[in-house]
Structures are given as structure tokens and as C-alpha cells.
Design an enzyme around this catalytic site. Structure first.
Site, PDB file in Angstrom:
ATOM      1  N   ASP A   1      -1.654  -0.556   6.120  1.00  0.00           N
ATOM      2  CA  ASP A   1      -1.849   0.088   7.417  1.00  0.00           C
ATOM      3  C   ASP A   1      -3.317   0.128   7.827  1.00  0.00           C
ATOM      4  OD1 ASP A   1      -2.344   2.046   5.296  1.00  0.00           O
ATOM      5  OD2 ASP A   1      -2.560   3.502   6.921  1.00  0.00           O
TER       6      ASP A   1
ATOM      7  N   ASP B   1      -0.271   5.180   0.842  1.00  0.00           N
ATOM      8  CA  ASP B   1      -0.534   6.120   1.938  1.00  0.00           C
ATOM      9  C   ASP B   1      -0.466   5.395   3.279  1.00  0.00           C
ATOM     10  OD1 ASP B   1      -1.045   8.395   0.304  1.00  0.00           O
ATOM     11  OD2 ASP B   1      -3.027   7.602  -0.145  1.00  0.00           O
TER      12      ASP B   1
ATOM     13  N   ASP C   1       0.846  -1.190   0.000  1.00  0.00           N
ATOM     14  CA  ASP C   1       0.000   0.000   0.000  1.00  0.00           C
ATOM     15  C   ASP C   1       0.889   1.250   0.000  1.00  0.00           C
ATOM     16  OD1 ASP C   1      -2.436   1.531   0.339  1.00  0.00           O
ATOM     17  OD2 ASP C   1      -1.833   1.800   2.426  1.00  0.00           O
TER      18      ASP C   1
END
Length: 344
Positions: free
Chosen positions: A221, A25, A23
Site C-alpha cells: 500500500d 499494515d 505487506d
């Protein structure tokens, strides 16, 4: 239950898995800045032979633009190593919408390029009614575009969404995501579109195919997108603590969103990960122990391990076992919270 869904690896994750589906961001960067540990963490993983594909629900940017941004931040990447939600939704559309169909696009350049490359004709109005509407995130989406999309859908156009994230993190905090804007059109039309981005498993499978991976691991996250998508795709997932979700969220995660591994940041790829072991009613991870007592989670972090997360790992194993056995458990402690990384 004798085994935890939190896994262990006797070798570094970068050697146990052949590709990392990463991922952006909250994992590689936050806003305009790289997360400090991300460039060296990815470089070490590549040196160990791990292939990398960056997987993002942001449909507004071209893959080359994403790759250039990562390169500028010290994480060299090529466009072929980027999988966007725009590419995923174009693949989804091809399953039921013939090439050459007309499509009204709500979103940025990345989405328009993906739709064009899929063989569709982009139109700029709901009159005449296009065959489909596809919506992806862009900070420049206007009321007029949302209105045109609503007119087209109410006129009979098919509706697709790149992803349905309600929020998106940036350097200033948390802002409305594509899902929030999609819901504006849903409110106006009563039509709920299928989404192509995370947590849908297709996006991770497309990314794994792009890497020609046999043993991929997803790194994210967010439990509700990255880790839920990993489980849906049947891939192990590593939750890093540099973005949205932390240890407490992992402990409380439903079965569909549980990570397979916990790590402080991308440096977690370079080390082995201990597996939780059950000892009666207690779960041990090296020198840390967690158990349920009087309906409450208890944790002994006498030795939290080299990354400070062994107590968190034990806590996840104990809490998940209790949940799977139908027992309610209060969580008043958050082990390992001090290791959460906020640096940019």
C-alpha cells in the site's frame, strides 16, 4: 514511448504469478482489525495455487507471533510464511560481521531472536563497546536504549537498522516509525546505518527464496517502501488502495516507485488486469481514456470498468508517459478515488 510501465495480465494475477509477497499494515489489516476483503482475497489466491509470504518492516515481533495474529484474523499462516525486517537485517549483518560478535540490540523480541539465531552475542550495555548496534522498531524503545546505542557507536561499534520507515500506520492514525527513532541516534553520532528492510531489494529476494518462487509479485500500500522495493528487486508490484497511498500518489509516482498493477484490495488477485494501450496522444484502458492537454491531465471515465479503476490506470499511463518525455503535467483530477476502501 509506446508502452506503459503499468502492465496487463490476461489471466488472474493468482495464476500469472506463483507467489505473493504481501505487506501487512494497510494490506491485510489495519491496527487490530483485518481489512474486510483480505481473508477471502488471500484464501482465493491460495486455492488458485499461489504461495504467500508476508513481508513486514516491523522487526519487533517474532515470525510465529505474526503468523498467529494473521491466523486469528482469518488469514491462516505459518511462521515459515513470514519474512520480517529483523530476519533481513540479521542476514545483512552476516555479510560483514563475523558470527560470535557482540551486538547491542535496540528493539523488540523479534529482533533479539533474529540476532541470536544469526550467531551473535547480545550485550546489554555500551561498556565495553560492542562490535555492533542494530536498531529495529518497538513501541517500548526508551531514551536509555537510544543513549546506549549512541555511546556504543561513538565508541566505534558498527551501526545497522532493520528499516528506515519514518512513519507507521495504526488504527489511530500515523505514528513515528523506526526511521524516526534511528534518526535520533544518527543525530547523536553522525553515523548513518545501512537499512535491510523495504525498500531494499534484498528483503524481497529473501522472501521470494523462502517461497521458492520463480514469478513473484509484491503487494503493498506504500509506494516508497513496497513498490519501490519491488522495482529495485526486479519484481512486478500491485498497489492496493486500502492503506497509505492512493490513486493520486500513483499518478504522481516517480519511475522508481511506480506499481505494475493497480487494485482496489486483495480481491484484485482473482481477476485479469487490462493493459493500457496508446492511441496517438491518448491512453486507453477498455472504456476509459486519459491524455495531456494544455499541461493538464484529462480523464474520460465514461466506463471505469468493473472495479472502477480503469480511469486511474489510463491516468497513470498518460501521466507517466508525460513525465518520461520531460513534460510537466498538472493533476487536478483523481480518477477512481471513490473506490478507495476505508473499511476495517
Amino acid at each position: 514511448m509506446s508502452e506503459s510501465s503499468l502492465l496487463g495480465s490476461a489471466t488472474a494475477l493468482s495464476s500469472a504469478f506463483d507467489a505473493a509477497l504481501v505487506d501487512l499494515d494497510g494490506v491485510t489489516y489495519r491496527g487490530p482489525h483485518a481489512i474486510e476483503s483480505a481473508p477471502p482475497g488471500l484464501a482465493a489466491a491460495r486455492e488458485a495455487g499461489m504461495r504467500v509470504v508476508f513481508v513486514t518492516n516491523n522487526a519487533s515481533r517474532e515470525p510465529q507471533t505474526v503468523a498467529d495474529h494473521l491466523t486469528e484474523l482469518g488469514m491462516p499462516a505459518s511462521a515459515s510464511e513470514v519474512m520480517t525486517a529483523a530476519q533481513a537485517v540479521a542476514a545483512l549483518m552476516l555479510e560483514s560481521l563475523t558470527e560470535g560478535s557482540t551486538v547491542y540490540v535496540v528493539g523488540g523480541a523479534g529482533l533479539r531472536t533474529a540476532v541470536t539465531e544469526a550467531g551473535y552475542e547480545i550485550v546489554d550495555s555500551a561498556d565495553p563497546v560492542p562490535d555492533a548496534v542494530v536498531q529495529g522498531f518497538s513501541p517500548d524503545v526508551s531514551w536509555r536504549e537510544l543513549a546506549e546505542a549512541s555511546y556504543a557507536i561513538r565508541g566505534g561499534a558498527r551501526f545497522f537498522a532493520s528499516n528506515k520507515d519514518l512513519t507507521i500506520p495504526n488504527d489511530r492514525g500515523v505514528a513515528p516509525g523506526n526511521g524516526a527513532l534511528v534518526n535520533v541516534v544518527v543525530t547523536a553520532t553522525g553515523v548513518e546505518p545501512p537499512g535491510a528492510g523495504k525498500p531494499e531489494p534484498a528483503m524481497f529476494r529473501l522472501a521470494a527464496a523462502k517461497a521458492d518462487a520463480e514469478r513473484p509479485i509484491v503487494i503493498g500500500d506504500r509506494l516508497d517502501t513496497d513498490l519501490k522495493g519491488a522495482r529495485a528487486a526486479g519484481f512486478p508490484g500491485l498497489l492496493v488502495l486500502t492503506g497509505v497511498d492512493g490513486v493520486r500518489e500513483a499518478i504522481l509516482a516517480p519511475a522508481t516507485e511506480r506499481p505494475s498493477f493497480l487494485g482496489r484490495d486483495l480481491s484484485a488477485l482473482a481477476v485479469p488486469h487490462p493493459a493500457p494501450e496508446r492511441d496517438g496522444d491518448r491512453w486507453r484502458v477498455r472504456g476509459a481514456t486519459a491524455w495531456a492537454a494544455a499541461g493538464e491531465l484529462r480523464v474520460d471515465e465514461a466506463d471505469a470498468g468493473p472495479d472502477g479503476l480503469d480511469g486511474a490506470r489510463a491516468a497513470c499511463a498518460a501521466a507517466w508517459a508525460a513525465a518520461d518525455e520531460g513534460r510537466d503535467l498538472r493533476v487536478e483530477v483523481t480518477p477512481g478515488v471513490e473506490v478507495r476502501s476505508h473499511h476495517g
